[in-house]
Design an enzyme around this catalytic site. Structure first.
Site, PDB file in Angstrom:
ATOM      1  N   THR A 129       0.844  -1.184   0.000  1.00  0.00           N
ATOM      2  CA  THR A 129       0.000   0.000   0.000  1.00  0.00           C
ATOM      3  C   THR A 129       0.885   1.241   0.000  1.00  0.00           C
ATOM      4  O   THR A 129       1.935   1.260   0.635  1.00  0.00           O
ATOM      5  CB  THR A 129      -0.974   0.023   1.196  1.00  0.00           C
ATOM      6  OG1 THR A 129      -1.766   1.219   1.145  1.00  0.00           O
ATOM      7  CG2 THR A 129      -0.257  -0.033   2.523  1.00  0.00           C
ATOM      8  N   GLU A 130       0.453   2.257  -0.755  1.00  0.00           N
ATOM      9  CA  GLU A 130       1.329   3.402  -0.974  1.00  0.00           C
ATOM     10  C   GLU A 130       1.598   4.216   0.290  1.00  0.00           C
ATOM     11  O   GLU A 130       2.533   5.013   0.309  1.00  0.00           O
ATOM     12  CB  GLU A 130       0.776   4.301  -2.073  1.00  0.00           C
ATOM     13  CG  GLU A 130      -0.576   4.906  -1.794  1.00  0.00           C
ATOM     14  CD  GLU A 130      -1.173   5.529  -3.043  1.00  0.00           C
ATOM     15  OE1 GLU A 130      -1.263   6.769  -3.083  1.00  0.00           O
ATOM     16  OE2 GLU A 130      -1.539   4.787  -3.974  1.00  0.00           O
ATOM     17  N   ASN A 131       0.805   4.021   1.341  1.00  0.00           N
ATOM     18  CA  ASN A 131       1.114   4.726   2.583  1.00  0.00           C
ATOM     19  C   ASN A 131       2.124   3.969   3.439  1.00  0.00           C
ATOM     20  O   ASN A 131       2.431   4.386   4.550  1.00  0.00           O
ATOM     21  CB  ASN A 131      -0.162   5.036   3.382  1.00  0.00           C
ATOM     22  CG  ASN A 131      -0.963   3.806   3.731  1.00  0.00           C
ATOM     23  OD1 ASN A 131      -1.112   2.915   2.921  1.00  0.00           O
ATOM     24  ND2 ASN A 131      -1.501   3.754   4.936  1.00  0.00           N
TER      25      ASN A 131
END
Length: 212
Positions: free
Chosen positions: A47-49
């Site tokens: 996930t990009e976070n």
């Protein structure tokens, strides 16, 4: 799209994710794929976070809001997951380290162009996020969407009319009606998941489809 249909599509995508794959799940409908992955397969979600590993949606009442996916939904991590800086996450996305990303879309063209961040309406707030990075960085782009818009028009079209996220990047499209493979020589129908014939499906799509 009702809850059952949404989960049916997510389950269909999950079946196509192979052992050992590194997979990014986009915001919205794609996040449901995490709940349907085969627990006997070693699959690594990204996930990009800044999370890598495996997770499912958090149980109601047991949410820890320090643990969220890119869509700000509470998740429950499985053993072995890792956290890292946002910049490192984007380095993974841009560096070609993801095998698959699963994204929603407003439109997909017959050549695999993706439009998923802006409808072009003047009052809409542009929010491309990491979609462009994923579209060009992932080895395969899977799209989940309803086949028809609210106005009854196909979202799988000859050419995108909305602002483009990425050119010729989509490899497969999963919808509530059918699953499509986008190849160099055309768009192939892999599976019809509704009670319609190929001829009925073709009437909905504004270009010629092919069968496997």
């Amino acid at each position: 799209m009702n809850f059952e249909v949404r989960n049916n599509i997510a389950s269909r995508v999950a079946r196509d994710i192979p052992e050992g794959a590194y997979v990014n799940l986009g915001i919205g409908l794609p996040t449901l794929v995490a709940n349907h992955l085969d627990t006997n397969k070693d699959i690594f979600l990204h996930t990009e976070n800044g999370i890598l590993g495996r997770w499912t949606a958090a149980e109601e009442g047991k949410e820890d809001w320090d643990l969220i996916n890119a869509g700000k939904e509470a998740i429950q991590l499985l053993s072995g997951s890792a956290f890292f800086h946002h910049a490192d996450s984007f380095g993974m996305m841009r560096g070609g380290h993801l095998d698959i990303c699963v994204l929603g879309a407003y439109q997909v063209s017959a050549e695999g162009d993706l439009a998923n961040w802006h409808t072009g309406n003047k009052d809409a707030i542009p929010a491309v996020g990491g979609a462009m990075d994923l579209a060009v960085g992932a080895k395969n782009v899977f799209v989940i969407m309803e086949l028809l818009s609210k106005n009854g028009f196909s979202k799988l079209i000859q050419e995108c009319t909305y602002p483009i996220t990425g050119l010729k990047c989509v490899s497969r499209v999963y919808t509530d009606v059918a699953t499509f493979d986008i190849r160099n020589d055309g768009v192939y129908v892999l599976e019809i998941v509704s009670n319609m014939t190929f001829s009925d499906l073709q009437k909905l799509i504004p270009f010629s489809l092919k069968t496997v």
